[in-house]
Design an enzyme around this catalytic site. Structure first.
Site, mmCIF file in Angstrom:
data_model
loop_
_atom_site.group_PDB
_atom_site.id
_atom_site.type_symbol
_atom_site.label_atom_id
_atom_site.label_comp_id
_atom_site.label_asym_id
_atom_site.label_seq_id
_atom_site.Cartn_x
_atom_site.Cartn_y
_atom_site.Cartn_z
ATOM 1 N N ARG A 100 44.321 93.486 43.460
ATOM 2 C CA ARG A 100 43.377 93.691 44.543
ATOM 3 C C ARG A 100 43.334 95.162 44.928
ATOM 4 O O ARG A 100 44.332 95.863 44.853
ATOM 5 C CB ARG A 100 43.787 92.869 45.768
ATOM 6 C CG ARG A 100 43.445 91.389 45.667
ATOM 7 C CD ARG A 100 43.798 90.659 46.943
ATOM 8 N NE ARG A 100 45.231 90.625 47.168
ATOM 9 C CZ ARG A 100 45.869 91.393 48.037
ATOM 10 N NH1 ARG A 100 45.199 92.249 48.795
ATOM 11 N NH2 ARG A 100 47.162 91.315 48.177
ATOM 12 N N TYR A 239 39.009 91.347 38.366
ATOM 13 C CA TYR A 239 40.373 90.810 38.512
ATOM 14 C C TYR A 239 40.580 89.978 39.773
ATOM 15 O O TYR A 239 40.272 90.420 40.885
ATOM 16 C CB TYR A 239 41.397 91.951 38.519
ATOM 17 C CG TYR A 239 42.774 91.486 38.083
ATOM 18 C CD1 TYR A 239 43.149 91.529 36.739
ATOM 19 C CD2 TYR A 239 43.682 90.959 38.994
ATOM 20 C CE1 TYR A 239 44.398 91.072 36.333
ATOM 21 C CE2 TYR A 239 44.927 90.509 38.593
ATOM 22 C CZ TYR A 239 45.286 90.566 37.257
ATOM 23 O OH TYR A 239 46.518 90.113 36.852
ATOM 24 N N LYS A 248 40.253 85.015 48.195
ATOM 25 C CA LYS A 248 40.542 85.801 49.396
ATOM 26 C C LYS A 248 39.272 86.130 50.188
ATOM 27 O O LYS A 248 39.273 86.113 51.410
ATOM 28 C CB LYS A 248 41.284 87.087 49.036
ATOM 29 C CG LYS A 248 42.570 86.852 48.255
ATOM 30 C CD LYS A 248 43.536 86.008 49.045
ATOM 31 C CE LYS A 248 44.578 85.388 48.151
ATOM 32 N NZ LYS A 248 45.939 85.691 48.442
ATOM 33 N N HIS A 268 46.740 82.383 55.101
ATOM 34 C CA HIS A 268 47.349 82.698 53.798
ATOM 35 C C HIS A 268 48.655 81.917 53.683
ATOM 36 O O HIS A 268 49.741 82.479 53.784
ATOM 37 C CB HIS A 268 47.606 84.211 53.745
ATOM 38 C CG HIS A 268 47.977 84.735 52.388
ATOM 39 N ND1 HIS A 268 48.674 85.920 52.209
ATOM 40 C CD2 HIS A 268 47.742 84.266 51.140
ATOM 41 C CE1 HIS A 268 48.840 86.158 50.920
ATOM 42 N NE2 HIS A 268 48.290 85.165 50.252
ATOM 43 N N SER A 291 51.667 88.545 49.881
ATOM 44 C CA SER A 291 51.455 88.397 48.444
ATOM 45 C C SER A 291 52.745 88.650 47.666
ATOM 46 O O SER A 291 53.489 89.582 47.982
ATOM 47 C CB SER A 291 50.381 89.379 47.992
ATOM 48 O OG SER A 291 49.193 89.131 48.707
ATOM 49 N N CYS A 293 55.515 87.025 47.585
ATOM 50 C CA CYS A 293 56.755 86.856 48.355
ATOM 51 C C CYS A 293 57.252 85.418 48.339
ATOM 52 O O CYS A 293 58.057 85.018 49.173
ATOM 53 C CB CYS A 293 56.569 87.334 49.789
ATOM 54 S SG CYS A 293 56.438 89.125 49.903
ATOM 55 N N ASP A 316 48.591 78.856 48.251
ATOM 56 C CA ASP A 316 48.126 80.182 48.695
ATOM 57 C C ASP A 316 47.305 80.157 49.979
ATOM 58 O O ASP A 316 47.413 81.059 50.786
ATOM 59 C CB ASP A 316 47.302 80.836 47.574
ATOM 60 C CG ASP A 316 47.174 82.350 47.734
ATOM 61 O OD1 ASP A 316 48.196 83.002 48.001
ATOM 62 O OD2 ASP A 316 46.054 82.873 47.602
ATOM 63 N N ARG A 407 49.140 87.253 35.804
ATOM 64 C CA ARG A 407 48.967 85.967 36.493
ATOM 65 C C ARG A 407 48.551 84.854 35.547
ATOM 66 O O ARG A 407 48.046 85.101 34.455
ATOM 67 C CB ARG A 407 47.899 86.113 37.569
ATOM 68 C CG ARG A 407 48.259 87.171 38.617
ATOM 69 C CD ARG A 407 48.153 86.655 40.005
ATOM 70 N NE ARG A 407 48.695 87.566 40.988
ATOM 71 C CZ ARG A 407 49.076 87.179 42.197
ATOM 72 N NH1 ARG A 407 48.987 85.927 42.547
ATOM 73 N NH2 ARG A 407 49.558 88.043 43.070
HETATM 74 P P1 GTP Z 1 50.591 85.522 45.789
HETATM 75 O O1 GTP Z 1 50.039 84.636 44.751
HETATM 76 O O2 GTP Z 1 50.441 86.962 45.468
HETATM 77 O O3 GTP Z 1 50.068 85.244 47.158
HETATM 78 O O4 GTP Z 1 52.210 85.362 45.756
HETATM 79 P P2 GTP Z 1 53.230 84.206 46.177
HETATM 80 O O5 GTP Z 1 53.589 84.372 47.622
HETATM 81 O O6 GTP Z 1 52.762 82.890 45.741
HETATM 82 O O7 GTP Z 1 54.562 84.627 45.378
HETATM 83 P P3 GTP Z 1 55.388 83.876 44.224
HETATM 84 O O8 GTP Z 1 55.873 82.511 44.633
HETATM 85 O O9 GTP Z 1 54.610 83.937 42.982
HETATM 86 O O10 GTP Z 1 56.688 84.804 44.106
HETATM 87 C C1 GTP Z 1 56.608 86.143 43.757
HETATM 88 C C2 GTP Z 1 57.957 86.694 43.383
HETATM 89 O O11 GTP Z 1 58.956 86.366 44.347
HETATM 90 C C3 GTP Z 1 58.433 86.171 42.045
HETATM 91 O O12 GTP Z 1 58.896 87.258 41.276
HETATM 92 C C4 GTP Z 1 59.590 85.262 42.407
HETATM 93 O O13 GTP Z 1 60.562 85.241 41.417
HETATM 94 C C5 GTP Z 1 60.119 85.852 43.709
HETATM 95 N N1 GTP Z 1 60.720 84.803 44.566
HETATM 96 C C6 GTP Z 1 60.141 83.639 44.961
HETATM 97 N N2 GTP Z 1 60.983 82.899 45.703
HETATM 98 C C7 GTP Z 1 62.135 83.599 45.789
HETATM 99 C C8 GTP Z 1 63.413 83.353 46.427
HETATM 100 O O14 GTP Z 1 63.643 82.332 47.086
HETATM 101 N N3 GTP Z 1 64.360 84.321 46.284
HETATM 102 C C9 GTP Z 1 64.134 85.476 45.592
HETATM 103 N N4 GTP Z 1 65.117 86.357 45.509
HETATM 104 N N5 GTP Z 1 62.951 85.730 44.948
HETATM 105 C C10 GTP Z 1 61.977 84.822 45.060
HETATM 106 C C1 SPV Z 2 47.458 87.707 46.583
HETATM 107 O O1 SPV Z 2 47.469 88.908 46.311
HETATM 108 O O2 SPV Z 2 47.859 87.276 47.692
HETATM 109 C C2 SPV Z 2 46.990 86.720 45.590
HETATM 110 C C3 SPV Z 2 46.385 87.222 44.356
HETATM 111 O O3 SPV Z 2 47.093 85.534 45.822
HETATM 112 S S1 SPV Z 2 44.714 87.610 44.523
HETATM 113 O O4 SPV Z 2 43.925 86.407 44.320
HETATM 114 O O5 SPV Z 2 44.382 88.606 43.496
HETATM 115 O O6 SPV Z 2 44.450 88.123 45.842
HETATM 116 MN MN MN Z 3 48.049 85.160 47.923
#
Ligand code: GTP
Ligand code: SPV
Ligand code: MN
Length: 629
Positions: A100, A239, A248, A268, A291, A293, A316, A407
């Site tokens: 983004r 993207y 979003k 979110h 994002s 996290c 999400d 992704r």
């Molecule tokens: P968006 O799609 O961008 O909104 O992201 P998201 O919030 O869905 O994040 P996602 O679950 O894909 O996690 C992103 C990163 O955080 C990955 O590299 C995971 O390995 C890491 N992660 C997720 N949960 C944990 C946790 O409980 N502990 C740690 N240390 N890392 C974590």
């Molecule tokens: C985020 O960045 O929080 C995402 C990926 O979930 S995107 O759809 O590119 O915003």
């Molecule tokens: Mn997101």
């Protein structure tokens, strides 16, 4: 007169050049809908963008197959090994188009203060004057795809519909997975219904005879929202959130405004169902983390503690409206996962791995020698691979093979722990809301708000270290209220006020969800995570579940920042964690907290008189509690 002549011209050219079943003219649209606004809007976009062809998407599997095979034939995407990953494809983006672009994202309201200091602002008239010449002729040499889509179950009272036009067939394939796109959605847009118009172009028209590239895009990017007319225009990027406008742009930036205007919430947040298998009791929980996290991970977590089950509604985005019983009911407006690949593995998230076994699009991951995908953290690195740039790669290369924001796009229905109610038009009742961020210090593993006002303040005070999901300096701490900083379509001060107003909007405040804050990412002095995270987070979910049922302070203990788990109330059975680590995980350092608070005060001052008095009160109360501590 002029308009209809031009449209006729379009129909003729479509029929003339492609007098086969494979191409449609706008007549197809006219035969499928009697909503004049849809027809007129699409005609206007065609007139402006001047595509060679128009294709009205029906959302079928055949259409997906046709578009992906055309892209494969042209060498623009790679078909993965069908024995390993049927009907799945890899795309490599232009290296300048990988996430983004917040600096090119705009909220265009008549009054600047309505967009707020949290958004880039431009006057709608000025923005249109900038964009019009860019969109004029931007689809020359390309096809304009018309995608009617529903965010949320078709015809659900919580759902809303949009129509996106795009010149990217890869975006169409992604939208088919991420939304309910095509004929069904179009049918649900009745004669006089409103829809969110979404104009998208990669901004790369082709001259006569000019060769196309795998990932067309433009160095100029504009991701533009007109909250006062509930519409979207996106230029220059193909993207993720820049281009899949249901995500979003619609579900958060425009929907947050619709929600403000109509007394609901667009957030979110992931949504999960949590079941105590012994008592049979089930509760739904929504959680907002910035994002990258951990939303996708938490949404489909495999509990390490026996007797507990997690099922996924969404990973999400969450829309919540009050039900007749006074509770908040949530739907996931999406139909798929657009998940972060790096770090996804059979130990961190086995359910995600299962969900992406077939019918999945990958962007910017590495390709293995047997035509499958790989990314950092998936497994031991292959001896050699092709990296996301398309170059030969080996572990000795010293650079990541997959882009950190690479992704997968996969149908939510393929998730092995999908919740039985994921598609229920009524939505699911939410018992608890969790906020969280990536904080290597200060913030304990979990704590609970004293009440809704305090919980709103906790959401408002969310801050997180930057990830690769957006451009910016990795690791830098930034305030990200409610994990909505990049996604709130209006003044964030007003948004805090909207959250506070939910208490008055609810018929019975005791039925509002309980509010919690978590931090999986606290580190020790050696930079190691103090908490094992992932499946072990089920221990925290269990405490939250029990707190929702508890009377008063049962299982909790007051602290200056909120309720923290009372001794022995957090289930640590069978967990290998030292006493020291635990102490550090829950330690509350008064000075660190006062520092955070003063940074919060500074952050909030930018909202001026748009900052609700109650947030001020909450900051003062927290300061008093800390000083007495
Ligand atoms: P968006 O799609 O961008 O909104 O992201 P998201 O919030 O869905 O994040 P996602 O679950 O894909 O996690 C992103 C990163 O955080 C990955 O590299 C995971 O390995 C890491 N992660 C997720 N949960 C944990 C946790 O409980 N502990 C740690 N240390 N890392 C974590
Ligand atoms: C985020 O960045 O929080 C995402 C990926 O979930 S995107 O759809 O590119 O915003
Ligand atoms: Mn997101």
């Amino acid at each position: 007169m002029l308009k209809s002549a031009i449209i006729k011209n379009y129909n003729n050219s479509v029929l003339l050049n492609h007098y086969t079943k494979r191409f449609y003219s706008i007549d197809t649209l006219k035969s499928k809908t009697n909503n004049k606004n849809v027809i007129n809007w699409v005609e206007e976009q065609a007139k402006l963008c001047k595509p060679d062809k128009i294709h009205i998407c029906d959302g079928s599997n055949e259409e997906f197959e046709r578009l992906t095979s055309e892209l494969v034939q042209k060498g623009f995407i790679t078909k993965l090994n069908p024995n390993k990953r049927p009907n799945s494809f890899l795309a490599r983006s232009d290296p300048s188009d990988v996430a983004r672009v917040e600096s090119s994202t705009f909220i265009c309201t008549k009054d600047k203060v309505d967009a707020g200091p949290n958004n880039n602002w431009k006057d709608p008239k000025d923005m249109k004057a900038t964009l019009n010449p860019l969109f004029d002729g931007c689809m020359k040499g390309r096809t304009m795809y018309v995608m009617p889509y529903s965010m949320g179950p078709i015809n659900s009272p919580i759902s809303h519909v949009g129509v996106q036009v795009t010149d990217s067939p890869f975006v169409v394939c992604n939208m088919k997975i991420m939304t309910r796109m095509g004929d069904e959605a179009l049918k649900s847009i009745k004669e006089n219904d409103k829809f969110v118009p979404c104009l998208h172009s990669v901004g790369a028209p082709l001259k006569e005879g000019q060769k196309d590239v795998a990932w067309p895009c433009n160095s100029k990017k504009y991701i533009v929202h007109y909250p006062e007319e509930y519409s979207i225009a996106s230029y220059g990027s193909g993207y993720g959130g820049n281009a899949l406008l249901g995500k979003k742009c619609f579900s958060l930036r425009i929907a947050s405004v619709m929600a403000r205007d109509n007394g609901w919430l667009a957030e979110h947040m992931l949504i999960l169902g949590l079941t105590n298998e012994i008592s049979g009791e089930k509760k739904y929980v929504a959680a907002a983390f910035p994002s990258a996290c951990g939303k996708t991970n938490l949404a489909m977590l495999t509990p390490t503690i026996p007797g507990w089950k997690v099922e996924t509604v969404g990973d999400d985005i969450c829309w919540m409206k009050f039900g007749k019983d006074g509770r908040l009911y949530a739907i996931n407006p999406e139909n798929g996962f657009f998940g972060v690949a790096p770090g996804t593995s059979s130990s961190s998230n086995p359910n995600a791995l299962e969900a992406i076994k077939k019918n999945t699009l990958f962007t910017n991951v590495a390709l293995t020698s047997d035509n499958d995908v790989w990314w950092e953290g998936l497994s031991t690195p292959p001896m050699k691979a092709v990296d996301w740039h398309g170059n030969e790669w080996s572990p000795q290369s010293g650079i990541p093979a997959a882009h950190p924001n690479s992704r997968f796009t996969a149908p939510i229905s393929q998730c092995p722990v999908i919740d039985p109610s994921w598609n229920d038009p009524k939505g699911v009742p939410i018992s608890a809301i969790i906020f969280g961020g990536r904080r290597s210090s200060t913030i304990p593993l979990v704590y609970q708000a004293f009440d809704w006002k305090h919980g709103t303040f906790m959401g408002a005070s969310t801050a997180s270290e930057l990830t690769a999901a957006a451009e910016g300096t990795l690791g830098q701490l930034r305030h990200d209220p409610f994990a909505m900083l990049p996604f709130c379509g209006y003044n964030m001060g007003d948004y805090f006020g909207h959250w506070l107003s939910m208490e008055q909007n609810s018929k019975d405040a005791s039925k509002l969800p309980k509010i919690f804050y978590v931090n999986w990412f606290r580190k020790n002095k050696n930079g190691k995570f103090l908490w094992p995270g992932f499946g072990e987070n089920s221990r925290v979910l269990k405490w939250i579940f029990e707190r929702c049922n508890a009377k008063g302070e049962e299982g909790a203990q007051q602290s200056p920042i909120g309720y923290i788990p009372a001794k022995k109330s957090l289930d640590l059975d069978g967990l290998d964690i030292s006493k020291d680590s635990l102490r550090e995980l829950f330690s509350i350092d008064k000075n660190e907290w006062l520092n955070d608070l003063s940074s919060m005060r500074k952050y909030c001052s930018q909202f001026g008189n748009r900052l609700p008095k109650e947030i001020e009160n909450q900051m003062n109360q927290l300061e008093n509690r800390l000083n007495e501590y």
